[in-house]
Design a protein around this motif. Structure first.
Motif, short mmCIF file in Angstrom:
data_model
loop_
_atom_site.label_atom_id
_atom_site.label_comp_id
_atom_site.label_asym_id
_atom_site.label_seq_id
_atom_site.Cartn_x
_atom_site.Cartn_y
_atom_site.Cartn_z
N HIS A 131 10.09 67.65 71.69
CA HIS A 131 9.00 68.69 72.34
C HIS A 131 9.44 69.92 73.10
N ARG A 132 10.85 69.73 73.94
CA ARG A 132 11.61 70.56 74.46
C ARG A 132 12.35 71.78 73.22
N ARG A 133 12.85 71.16 72.37
CA ARG A 133 13.23 71.90 71.09
C ARG A 133 12.16 72.82 70.54
N ALA A 134 11.10 72.25 70.67
CA ALA A 134 9.89 73.24 70.01
C ALA A 134 9.48 74.31 70.97
N GLN A 135 9.39 74.09 72.13
CA GLN A 135 9.04 74.88 73.11
C GLN A 135 10.10 76.01 73.65
N GLN A 136 11.52 75.42 73.93
CA GLN A 136 12.40 76.26 74.41
C GLN A 136 13.42 76.78 73.30
N LEU A 137 13.24 76.25 72.02
CA LEU A 137 14.33 76.74 70.90
C LEU A 137 13.56 77.01 69.78
N VAL A 192 13.83 79.32 67.56
CA VAL A 192 14.70 79.38 66.51
C VAL A 192 15.14 78.42 65.57
N LEU A 193 14.85 77.31 66.26
CA LEU A 193 15.13 76.15 65.34
C LEU A 193 13.76 75.25 64.92
N SER A 194 12.67 75.57 65.63
CA SER A 194 11.40 75.02 65.12
C SER A 194 10.52 75.79 64.23
N ASN A 195 10.76 77.17 64.40
CA ASN A 195 9.89 78.14 63.86
C ASN A 195 8.71 78.42 64.41
N GLY A 196 8.79 77.88 65.78
CA GLY A 196 7.55 77.96 66.49
C GLY A 196 6.49 76.66 66.35
N ASN A 197 6.86 75.74 65.43
CA ASN A 197 6.06 74.73 65.16
C ASN A 197 6.13 73.64 65.98
N SER A 198 5.08 72.82 66.41
CA SER A 198 5.02 71.72 67.44
C SER A 198 5.50 70.49 66.47
N LEU A 199 5.90 69.52 66.97
CA LEU A 199 6.28 68.18 66.48
C LEU A 199 5.76 67.04 66.94
N ILE A 226 5.55 67.73 61.22
CA ILE A 226 5.65 69.23 61.60
C ILE A 226 4.14 69.72 61.45
N ASN A 227 3.64 70.32 62.48
CA ASN A 227 2.09 70.72 62.80
C ASN A 227 2.16 72.23 62.26
N VAL A 228 1.95 72.46 60.88
CA VAL A 228 2.02 73.93 60.50
C VAL A 228 0.52 73.92 59.68
#
Length: 675
Positions: free
Chosen positions: A464-470, A472-479, A500-502
């Motif tokens: 969750h933190r990776r998706a919100q703060q990083l 570039v690693l998550s392409n803006g997608n939540s998990l 991956i919620n896309v």
């Protein structure tokens, strides 16, 4: 490209040399002058200049397969290991990208996992009968030495203030073992550095299973996936016909690694001996070098000798074991990149603490793998499916580890001439199942951070933190986590199956991510890869998952213990850097200490499928894209860690204004002047 060019030049050179040897003078019948032979001297000079930087490495690698250094009973060379496959050229990319990019189809293929160690020996083994008897004598001496080193205290072992662990007092060691046969083969201290460390811990596995793992090369690799990149039992010298492990003696080969291309792997042949003390309920596993009595084995680069090392395993109630581990080796003195020099020279990179911490964690993982009374499985349909998913994740971890180091001769290229730059890039052609078919481009960077490795680990493992703060690693997608498997007592040791919620998700097409995170005192790992539903279902159904393509990305975080100076550093203590071997001019008598270094090292490893065709051309845009992505990832991690902590930001800011103790990311189209 360059390897193919090398082959062409070598073939031409060989043809010309053969012609020279056969030319005779038509008048006198003697050797003729070579003026009429059309050597392309300029082309060869250019080739020599190109290979000069890697000459020492290439020569060492090539020497393993040349007939001039074969041992007495060597079989004919493996036809799969042709001479051309040894031309491991660092210049897969030109540093300055002045030459046009052409086909990379002829680059060295790197399979999913390291192939079986090339066989230098015939089926009869390498030790003659008289050598086997000598090996048995040395095995007995090695066990005695190991037991004494495990049980002795000061002055043999002294507490090292740099890492807070015990290190060996070489002077006392020489006094205690003056006549041991292997000491006659010790190298000069000018060229070789001694590393010796000791540690003890309790693990959740009984001695019988532990011994079985140590005597089986494949199980040994699986138990230490981040340390042992390759291993093989070359020859069973002695074994009990009934299958008992006691008295087992076998010749082994191993390649040990640090998860960074900035640290060369260490390769060694050694003899492993197993002895049981039934009265005390303990086992001894000891390794000792074969070159002490067998001089014909090829040396590695850098040269590495595994002196008597191993562990004592004491059975405890409830299936636990108490282990005392000793690592003792001689390593050729070679420079290490400055960002990793303290980690290597302090003995943390290959020391007993790292081995034992990983063993503790892996034993917990094995216990979780064998567990059957699991109630909450999430979307996992059965305990057997859970076990299969854990095996798939283990393969993902191992795939990531072997592709982030110099294992199996993997060569890496720097994009900048700056000695501060840590970005390294490589490619490999994949044609076998297990990874995406095509050309894979990998990039790795190591950064110093002024935070504990647990803090960095908590940020990177949290999807969750990776998706919100990083982003570039998550392409803006939540998990969203749909399945969770605990691997040990620490909550960070777990496997997660994430959705991956896309926008492209549908009932028929759902993108998933398989992630495993693990942590211990020696460091932490976070590795993940994207998968489709069919692949996950195939793995959980019990079918062979080796055909499922995995291309994992991940993070390696290792702690750097403070280097504290409380007095002069004795130069007779092991595991010290050459820069720290000089005795300090003054001794500090106060209780306070000067902290020279601390924090952690973060290594980010990315892999992308540059082309789905193994023979495709690699263009500069792919290199630029992965380099930019890598640098942006590092900067976002630093920003996420430093937010709300001005003190840490100030501590991490270097003289040139960069954060994290690392030079700004380099532009692959330009070179920096070498400092």
């Amino acid at each position: 490209m360059l390897r193919a060019e090398n082959d062409s030049l070598k073939n031409e050179n060989y043809r010309l040399q053969t012609a020279l040897r056969n030319v005779i003078c038509p008048n006198c019948g003697g050797p003729s002058m070579i003026a009429d032979i059309g050597l392309d001297e300029q082309q060869l000079r250019l080739e020599n200049a190109r290979l000069r930087e890697e000459l020492e490495r290439v020569c060492c690698l090539s020497s393993r397969y040349t007939t001039g250094r074969q041992i007495q009973t060597m079989a004919p060379g493996d036809p799969l290991m042709s001479a051309s496959s040894l031309d491991l050229d660092m210049h897969i990319y030109s540093r300055h990208f002045q030459d046009p990019m052409t086909s990379c189809g002829d680059m060295i293929p790197m399979p999913l996992l390291p192939p079986e160690v090339p066989s230098h020996y015939n089926e009869g083994g390498v030790l003659l009968d008289e050598e086997k008897s000598l090996a048995m004598e040395l095995a007995a001496s090695s066990v005695d030495e190991l037991v004494k080193m495990c049980q002795a205290g000061e002055p043999l072992w002294i507490r090292n203030s740099e890492i807070g662990k015990e290190v060996l007092n070489v002077k006392e060691y020489t006094r205690m073992f003056p006549t041991w046969p292997l000491n006659l083969k010790h190298h000069s201290s000018d060229q070789f550095r001694t590393e010796a460390t000791r540690d003890s811990a309790v693990v959740i596995m009984n001695s019988i299973n532990l011994v079985d793992c140590f005597l089986d090369a494949n199980k040994w690799m699986e138990l230490f996936p981040s340390v042992v990149s390759r291993a093989k039992t070359v020859q069973v010298i002695q074994a009990d016909p009934s299958g008992q492990a006691n008295g087992s003696l076998q010749l082994m080969y191993a390649e040990l690694q640090v998860l960074s291309p900035l640290v060369p792997t260490r390769e060694a042949h050694f003899v492993r001996y197993c002895q049981q003390n039934a009265e005390e309920g303990c086992w001894a596993i000891v390794d000792f070098p074969i070159d002490s009595f067998h001089d014909n084995l090829q040396s590695s680069f850098p040269r590495y000798k595994r002196l008597p090392s191993g562990c004592l395993i004491q059975d405890m109630p409830n299936g636990y074991s108490k282990i005392t581990w000793v690592e003792h080796a001689e390593i050729e003195e070679k420079p290490v990149h400055q960002i990793l020099s303290h980690y290597v020279y302090s003995g943390m990179a290959f020391g007993a603490q790292r081995w034992l911490a990983i063993l503790q964690r892996q034993c917990e993982r094995v216990a979780s793998l064998m567990a059957r009374n699991i109630s909450d499985l999430g979307v996992i349909p059965s305990p057997e499916a859970r076990k299969n998913l854990m095996k798939l994740s283990q393969r993902m971890i191992r795939t990531f580890c072997v592709n982030m180091s110099t294992s199996n001769g993997q060569s890496w290229t720097a994009l900048s001439d700056s000695p501060d730059d840590t970005v390294r890039i490589t490619t490999r052609k994949v044609t076998d199942p297990g990874q995406p078919i095509g050309v894979i481009l990998s990039a790795v960077s190591t950064t110093w951070l002024p935070y504990s490795h647990y803090r960095v680990f908590e940020l990177l493992r949290d999807e969750h933190r990776r998706a919100q703060q990083l982003d570039v690693l998550s392409n803006g997608n939540s998990l969203h986590e749909v399945a969770h498997i605990a691997n040990g007592s620490h909550p960070g040791n777990c496997i997660s199956l994430l959705r991956i919620n896309v926008a492209s998700n549908s009932a028929q097409n759902v993108e998933l991510m398989l992630q495993e995170s693990c942590t211990d005192e020696s460091g932490s790992l976070v590795v993940y890869t994207t998968m489709d539903v069919d692949g996950i279902q195939l793995a959980m159904s019990g079918e062979d998952p080796s055909c499922i393509p995995l291309l994992p990305l991940g993070f390696v975080i290792v702690p750097l213990h403070p280097m504290e100076s409380t007095g002069p550093t004795p130069n007779h203590l092991t595991s010290s850097s050459p820069d720290h071997r000089q005795e300090n001019s003054t001794a500090t008598t106060t209780t306070t200490s000067n902290v020279i270094n601390s924090g952690c090292l973060l290594t980010v490893g990315l892999q992308v499928l540059a082309s789905t065709s193994p023979s495709a051309k690699l263009n500069l845009s792919s290199v630029t894209a992965i380099n930019n992505h890598l640098c942006n990832s590092v900067q976002q991690i630093i920003s996420a860690l430093s937010s709300g902590s001005d003190t840490c930001i100030a501590a991490a800011t270097t003289e040139n204004g960069s954060v994290g103790g690392r030079a700004p990311c380099s532009d692959p189209t330009a070179s920096s002047p070498r400092q």
